[in-house]
Design an enzyme around this catalytic site. Structure first.
Site, PDB file in Angstrom:
ATOM      1  N   THR A 147       0.822  -1.206   0.000  1.00 28.60           N
ATOM      2  CA  THR A 147       0.000   0.000   0.000  1.00 28.60           C
ATOM      3  C   THR A 147       0.860   1.263   0.000  1.00 28.60           C
ATOM      4  OG1 THR A 147      -1.434   1.290   1.467  1.00 28.60           O
ATOM      5  CG2 THR A 147      -0.142  -0.394   2.515  1.00 28.60           C
ATOM      6  N   ASP A 148       0.263   2.372  -0.421  1.00 31.00           N
ATOM      7  CA  ASP A 148       0.968   3.657  -0.344  1.00 31.00           C
ATOM      8  C   ASP A 148       1.101   4.141   1.099  1.00 31.00           C
ATOM      9  OD1 ASP A 148      -1.718   4.247   0.075  1.00 31.00           O
ATOM     10  OD2 ASP A 148      -1.787   5.930  -1.325  1.00 31.00           O
ATOM     11  N   GLU A 149       0.329   3.530   2.018  1.00 33.31           N
ATOM     12  CA  GLU A 149       0.351   4.011   3.407  1.00 33.31           C
ATOM     13  C   GLU A 149       1.696   3.755   4.084  1.00 33.31           C
ATOM     14  OE1 GLU A 149      -3.159   3.500   5.749  1.00 33.31           O
ATOM     15  OE2 GLU A 149      -4.404   3.196   3.971  1.00 33.31           O
ATOM     16  N   TYR A 167      -1.648  -0.625  10.990  1.00 32.46           N
ATOM     17  CA  TYR A 167      -1.857  -1.258   9.680  1.00 32.46           C
ATOM     18  C   TYR A 167      -0.681  -0.941   8.758  1.00 32.46           C
ATOM     19  CZ  TYR A 167      -3.368  -1.550   4.797  1.00 32.46           C
ATOM     20  OH  TYR A 167      -3.417  -1.809   3.445  1.00 32.46           O
ATOM     21  N   LYS A 225       2.266  -3.466   7.183  1.00 31.95           N
ATOM     22  CA  LYS A 225       2.508  -3.639   5.740  1.00 31.95           C
ATOM     23  C   LYS A 225       3.934  -3.228   5.379  1.00 31.95           C
ATOM     24  CE  LYS A 225      -0.123  -4.647   2.942  1.00 31.95           C
ATOM     25  NZ  LYS A 225      -0.537  -5.993   2.428  1.00 31.95           N
TER      26      LYS A 225
HETATM   27  N1  LIG Z   1      -8.265  -1.529  -0.588  1.00 34.52           N
HETATM   28  C1  LIG Z   1      -7.326  -0.673  -0.955  1.00 34.52           C
HETATM   29  O1  LIG Z   1      -7.635   0.473  -1.315  1.00 34.52           O
HETATM   30  C2  LIG Z   1      -5.876  -1.082  -0.966  1.00 34.52           C
HETATM   31  C3  LIG Z   1      -4.922  -0.198  -1.475  1.00 34.52           C
HETATM   32  C4  LIG Z   1      -3.589  -0.605  -1.521  1.00 34.52           C
HETATM   33  C5  LIG Z   1      -3.211  -1.855  -1.094  1.00 34.52           C
HETATM   34  N2  LIG Z   1      -4.156  -2.691  -0.582  1.00 34.52           N
HETATM   35  C6  LIG Z   1      -3.700  -4.048  -0.176  1.00 34.52           C
HETATM   36  O2  LIG Z   1      -4.382  -4.967  -1.012  1.00 34.52           O
HETATM   37  C7  LIG Z   1      -4.629  -6.190  -0.309  1.00 34.52           C
HETATM   38  C8  LIG Z   1      -6.093  -6.537  -0.367  1.00 34.52           C
HETATM   39  O3  LIG Z   1      -6.852  -5.459   0.184  1.00 34.52           O
HETATM   40  P1  LIG Z   1      -8.448  -5.496   0.221  1.00 34.52           P
HETATM   41  O4  LIG Z   1      -8.909  -4.091   0.255  1.00 34.52           O
HETATM   42  O5  LIG Z   1      -8.936  -6.409  -0.832  1.00 34.52           O
HETATM   43  O6  LIG Z   1      -8.674  -6.146   1.653  1.00 34.52           O
HETATM   44  P2  LIG Z   1      -9.939  -6.918   2.244  1.00 34.52           P
HETATM   45  O7  LIG Z   1      -9.913  -6.632   3.708  1.00 34.52           O
HETATM   46  O8  LIG Z   1     -11.166  -6.616   1.470  1.00 34.52           O
HETATM   47  O9  LIG Z   1      -9.584  -8.456   1.997  1.00 34.52           O
HETATM   48  C9  LIG Z   1      -8.586  -9.133   2.700  1.00 34.52           C
HETATM   49  C10 LIG Z   1      -8.821 -10.622   2.509  1.00 34.52           C
HETATM   50  O10 LIG Z   1      -7.774 -11.328   3.185  1.00 34.52           O
HETATM   51  C11 LIG Z   1      -8.355 -12.409   3.902  1.00 34.52           C
HETATM   52  N3  LIG Z   1      -7.467 -12.748   5.030  1.00 34.52           N
HETATM   53  C12 LIG Z   1      -7.225 -12.004   6.141  1.00 34.52           C
HETATM   54  N4  LIG Z   1      -6.365 -12.649   6.948  1.00 34.52           N
HETATM   55  C13 LIG Z   1      -6.048 -13.814   6.327  1.00 34.52           C
HETATM   56  C14 LIG Z   1      -5.189 -14.902   6.659  1.00 34.52           C
HETATM   57  N5  LIG Z   1      -4.480 -14.916   7.794  1.00 34.52           N
HETATM   58  N6  LIG Z   1      -5.087 -15.930   5.785  1.00 34.52           N
HETATM   59  C15 LIG Z   1      -5.802 -15.935   4.632  1.00 34.52           C
HETATM   60  N7  LIG Z   1      -6.633 -14.936   4.278  1.00 34.52           N
HETATM   61  C16 LIG Z   1      -6.760 -13.882   5.111  1.00 34.52           C
HETATM   62  C17 LIG Z   1      -9.711 -11.900   4.336  1.00 34.52           C
HETATM   63  O11 LIG Z   1     -10.608 -12.945   4.675  1.00 34.52           O
HETATM   64  C18 LIG Z   1     -10.141 -11.117   3.109  1.00 34.52           C
HETATM   65  O12 LIG Z   1     -10.793 -11.949   2.181  1.00 34.52           O
HETATM   66  C19 LIG Z   1      -4.115  -5.965   1.118  1.00 34.52           C
HETATM   67  O13 LIG Z   1      -2.836  -6.531   1.222  1.00 34.52           O
HETATM   68  C20 LIG Z   1      -4.048  -4.442   1.250  1.00 34.52           C
HETATM   69  O14 LIG Z   1      -3.043  -4.054   2.160  1.00 34.52           O
HETATM   70  C21 LIG Z   1      -5.469  -2.344  -0.514  1.00 34.52           C
END
Ligand SMILES: NC(=O)c1ccc[n+]([C@@H]2O[C@H](COP(=O)([O-])OP(=O)(O)OC[C@H]3O[C@@H](n4cnc5c(N)ncnc54)[C@H](O)[C@@H]3O)[C@@H](O)[C@H]2O)c1
Length: 362
Positions: free
Chosen positions: A129-131, A157, A161
């Site tokens: 993430t950008d965070e 968080y 990351k």
């Molecule tokens: N949403 C955003 O805007 C954004 C932006 C940049 C990066 N990200 C990164 O992208 C990735 C996905 O983000 P998202 O928004 O889809 O998140 P989300 O919270 O919607 O989904 C996370 C998924 O991971 C699963 N999970 C959690 N712990 C687990 C474990 N121990 N083992 C297996 N599965 C597990 C959850 O059940 C869920 O399905 C993350 O790594 C996040 O840091 C998200």
């Protein structure tokens, strides 16, 4: 032909990625490993169940035997690690919450890396993430994050990351395998986002005739925090470009070049929903101002010139059209049903119950 292990594929971006990848690489085999926490919804991809090129496994990325077994049995050649605890507000809820973030985001990633190395998986992509970069001042629009920008994460968080990014980089440097890449992306919007996040939560409240909640700073200024928004399909396209053409060992910054304050975002949402529903929605009547969260990052913005130049990737969706279609989906009968179905799903389910490995790949 490739055999992919996608972790966290029942979450927001993972779900969209699996759909995206299948539409572009229909012969590839995908294992979706997800612990089904409150944020994971297996039914997002229920139409794929029974397909011989798709397998869902309910389990935890921190279970070494399980992930090693999947990699061996399914002859996995590529891991894409989306699985994470992702909600900043939850990470601020105290020591137990913090521990969970480190267990999943850092230790879970390390477990996957170790298993990938032992199982001989050649390729590993870490979704970040950008965070991790901290935040930018509101009065310096010339400043943006980029691949060389120093890490300065603020929330638990973001720290979890950031440490995972270091772990991935260090693991590759030490062991040379699997071949890793990392991407740091800005805020995503699109279908299937759990309604604790700003956009689906606001639409769910408006659908229910309630007010949207908007953070306000100590001087009473509402929604001043700025985010750079990217359509989730464009994020998936960037990951595809990295998997196909990215340089091993590299990090790529991904963003939408669409900076909006949260105030502007909610204003735009109300305007689109007014058009869709025929009801007149306004900031004055439909928004409730609430106290800010501690340490709220001010501004995120990404310089995407590196990935544009090196891999030829750039966003295809404009914010205007992508955001409109997103709001339309969450207010459609299908989107409303989905929102209602996942809204009560707040219980944390940590360990997978169905820990059976998929059938041996020929
Ligand atoms: N949403 C955003 O805007 C954004 C932006 C940049 C990066 N990200 C990164 O992208 C990735 C996905 O983000 P998202 O928004 O889809 O998140 P989300 O919270 O919607 O989904 C996370 C998924 O991971 C699963 N999970 C959690 N712990 C687990 C474990 N121990 N083992 C297996 N599965 C597990 C959850 O059940 C869920 O399905 C993350 O790594 C996040 O840091 C998200």
């Amino acid at each position: 032909m490739s055999n992919l292990l996608v972790t966290g594929g029942a979450g927001f971006i993972g779900t969209n990625f699996i759909r995206f990848w299948r539409s572009r690489h229909p012969d590839d085999y995908i294992v979706n490993l997800d612990a089904l926490t409150y944020a994971g919804h297996r039914e997002n991809l229920s139409d794929l169940e029974g397909d011989p090129r798709y397998e869902f496994v309910h389990g935890n990325i921190g279970s070494y035997d399980l992930v090693y077994g999947i990699m061996k049995v399914c002859k996995i050649d590529t891991v894409v690690n989306f699985a994470a605890e992702t909600h900043v507000d939850r990470s601020l809820a105290g020591p137990d919450a913090e521990r969970l973030f480190y267990e999943t985001n850092l230790m879970g990633t390390l477990t996957l890396l170790r298993a990938a190395r032992e199982a001989g998986v050649p390729r590993f992509h870490q979704i970040s993430t950008d965070e991790v970069f901290g935040d930018l001042p509101l009065d310096r629009p010339d400043l943006k994050f980029h691949e060389g920008y120093p890490y300065s994460p603020n929330s638990p968080y973001a720290i979890s990351k950031a440490t995972a990014d270091f772990a991935v980089r260090g693991f590759f440097r030490t062991h040379g395998l699997p071949g890793i890449t990392t991407s740091n992306c800005t805020n995503n919007y699109g279908r299937y986002q759990t309604p604790e996040k700003l956009i689906p939560r606001a639409i769910a409240l408006l659908n229910a005739g309630q007010k949207v909640k908007l953070y306000t700073d100590e001087h009473g200024v509402p929604g001043k925090n700025v985010r750079d928004w990217l359509h989730v399909e464009d994020h998936c396209g960037a990951i595809e470009a990295i998997l196909l053409r990215g340089k091993i060992g590299e990090t790529y910054c991904i963003g939408g070049e669409s900076e909006l304050s949260n105030y502007q975002l909610v204003e735009r949402m109300l305007a689109i929903m007014s058009e869709i529903t025929g009801k007149s929605l306004s900031m004055e009547a439909n928004v409730e101002l609430v106290a800010d969260r501690p340490g709220h990052d001010l501004r995120y913005a990404m310089d995407i010139s590196n990935i544009r130049r090196e891999l030829g990737w750039q966003p295809k969706h404009t914010f205007e059209s992508g955001f409109r279609s997103t709001v339309e989906w969450y207010t459609s009968p299908e989107g409303r049903l989905w929102l209602e179905g996942v809204s009560g799903n707040t219980e944390q389910v940590r360990e997978g119950q169905n820990r059976t490995l998929p059938q041996q790949r020929k």
